[in-house]
Design a protein around this motif. Sequence first.
Motif: not given
Length: 249
Positions: A181, A215, A219
């Motif tokens: 991330e 993610l 994101a």
Amino acid sequence: MSADPQVIKLARTLRVPVDDLEYLADVPDTELRQFRMQVADMLFDHQSYGLRRMARAAKIIPTPILVKLVDRHHNALMAAKMSAVLDPGHAVEVAKRLPVDFLADIAAQLDARRAATIIAGLPPATVRAVAERLAARGDWITLGDLMSSVSDDAARATVAALDGLALTRTAFLVDEAAQLERFVGLVPESKLADMLSATADHDLWTEFHTTLAALSPDAVRSVRTAAAGLPTVQRDRALAEIDGHRVAE
């Protein structure tokens, strides 16, 4: 390449071909990762006494002399093992003075968990140079480990230096979701677009889904925004893959 990064990394730790471990593909990633860490710890513990004795001796050797000794013997595996027991500040000073190609050799042998403080202390220019060497070698496992520990400035410098394919391969092998991330968050939209183009050009959609699954929604939205700016064919495929991932969730 296996679509399971933990299988790929376990094969590296055990020094066996990835195909030999394909039967583990159904084992949960958390268990594979825990087993890999246990193997790495066992290998380290087996040699830790001798390494710590060497580290105590290294403390009294001036840095310029230690650099010469390390470089002369050019034993990347031993240097990597020593990094786990050296004082981090001392190790960083030594690393900064070693040839980049040798640093890349050492990086490939590191247990990134034990060397995380050292890696985080390396100057961005050094990290970038090592990352370029690793990318040229196609050593995506080491690059993924490296990106998990480097400073934000070093990560940005590395992202600027690597192309979309290298970044895509690297992201796939970043070990922890939180670090992936962070890595994606440091990649500008133009580079995310390059990564998506590389994914399309090299048919890496299976790897893409593995990365996307780690993610956060924020994101993923950043990735979707980058996809919207691609040429029509690539854009439509990328958006379909992203939307398909959302449906699967």
